[in-house]
Design a protein around this motif. Structure first.
Motif, PDB file in Angstrom:
ATOM      1  N   SER A 109       0.845  -1.196   0.000  1.00  0.00           N
ATOM      2  CA  SER A 109       0.000   0.000   0.000  1.00  0.00           C
ATOM      3  C   SER A 109       0.879   1.245   0.000  1.00  0.00           C
ATOM      4  O   SER A 109       1.998   1.241   0.516  1.00  0.00           O
ATOM      5  CB  SER A 109      -0.888  -0.006   1.241  1.00  0.00           C
ATOM      6  OG  SER A 109      -1.672  -1.181   1.269  1.00  0.00           O
ATOM      7  N   TRP A 110       0.359   2.343  -0.510  1.00  0.00           N
ATOM      8  CA  TRP A 110       1.163   3.563  -0.640  1.00  0.00           C
ATOM      9  C   TRP A 110       1.554   4.122   0.722  1.00  0.00           C
ATOM     10  O   TRP A 110       2.614   4.722   0.874  1.00  0.00           O
ATOM     11  CB  TRP A 110       0.422   4.625  -1.461  1.00  0.00           C
ATOM     12  CG  TRP A 110      -0.810   5.156  -0.805  1.00  0.00           C
ATOM     13  CD1 TRP A 110      -2.076   4.689  -0.936  1.00  0.00           C
ATOM     14  CD2 TRP A 110      -0.896   6.254   0.092  1.00  0.00           C
ATOM     15  NE1 TRP A 110      -2.944   5.409  -0.186  1.00  0.00           N
ATOM     16  CE2 TRP A 110      -2.251   6.399   0.466  1.00  0.00           C
ATOM     17  CE3 TRP A 110       0.027   7.145   0.625  1.00  0.00           C
ATOM     18  CZ2 TRP A 110      -2.687   7.372   1.340  1.00  0.00           C
ATOM     19  CZ3 TRP A 110      -0.411   8.127   1.496  1.00  0.00           C
ATOM     20  CH2 TRP A 110      -1.747   8.237   1.851  1.00  0.00           C
ATOM     21  N   VAL A 128       7.131   7.998   0.740  1.00  0.00           N
ATOM     22  CA  VAL A 128       5.899   8.783   0.593  1.00  0.00           C
ATOM     23  C   VAL A 128       5.757   9.739   1.772  1.00  0.00           C
ATOM     24  O   VAL A 128       5.390  10.905   1.605  1.00  0.00           O
ATOM     25  CB  VAL A 128       4.676   7.853   0.479  1.00  0.00           C
ATOM     26  CG1 VAL A 128       3.388   8.639   0.551  1.00  0.00           C
ATOM     27  CG2 VAL A 128       4.740   7.063  -0.799  1.00  0.00           C
TER      28      VAL A 128
END
Length: 90
Positions: free
Chosen positions: A21-22, A28
Motif C-alpha cells: 500500500s502507498w 511517501v
C-alpha cells in the motif's frame, strides 16, 4: 506458532512480489511530511504575528520606546545625525 514462509508455486512466480500500500512506503511520508511541516510552521508563525501585533500609532501620537528612553537629540533629522556622526569632534 511460527509463520512458515511459503516457496513460490512455479518458477515464474519467484520474481513477483505482493504490491504494498502507498502509506507503507517510507519515501511517501518524506515527500508529504516536508511540505506539510512547512505549512504548519507558517500557520503557527501567522498566529503568533496576529496575536502579538503592536498597536499602530497615529501621526500625532507619541509613546514609542525610543522616544521615551532616549535623549532630546533623538528627534534630529536623519541627514543631520548622519553628518554629525561622520565628522570628527573639534
Amino acid at each position: 506458532m511460527q509463520a512458515i514462509e511459503r516457496l513460490p508455486a512455479t518458477p515464474a512466480d519467484a520474481g513477483k512480489e505482493k504490491p504494498t500500500s502507498w502509506w507503507r512506503v517510507p519515501m511517501v511520508w518524506l515527500v508529504i511530511g516536508g511540505p506539510l511541516t512547512v505549512v504548519v510552521a507558517s500557520l503557527a508563525t501567522a498566529v503568533i504575528a496576529v496575536r502579538g501585533a503592536d498597536p499602530v500609532l497615529g501621526p500625532g501620537e507619541r509613546g514609542s520606546v525610543s522616544e521615551r528612553t532616549s535623549t532630546p537629540d533623538a528627534m534630529t533629522p536623519a541627514l543631520q545625525a548622519r553628518n554629525h556622526a561622520a565628522t570628527p569632534k573639534r
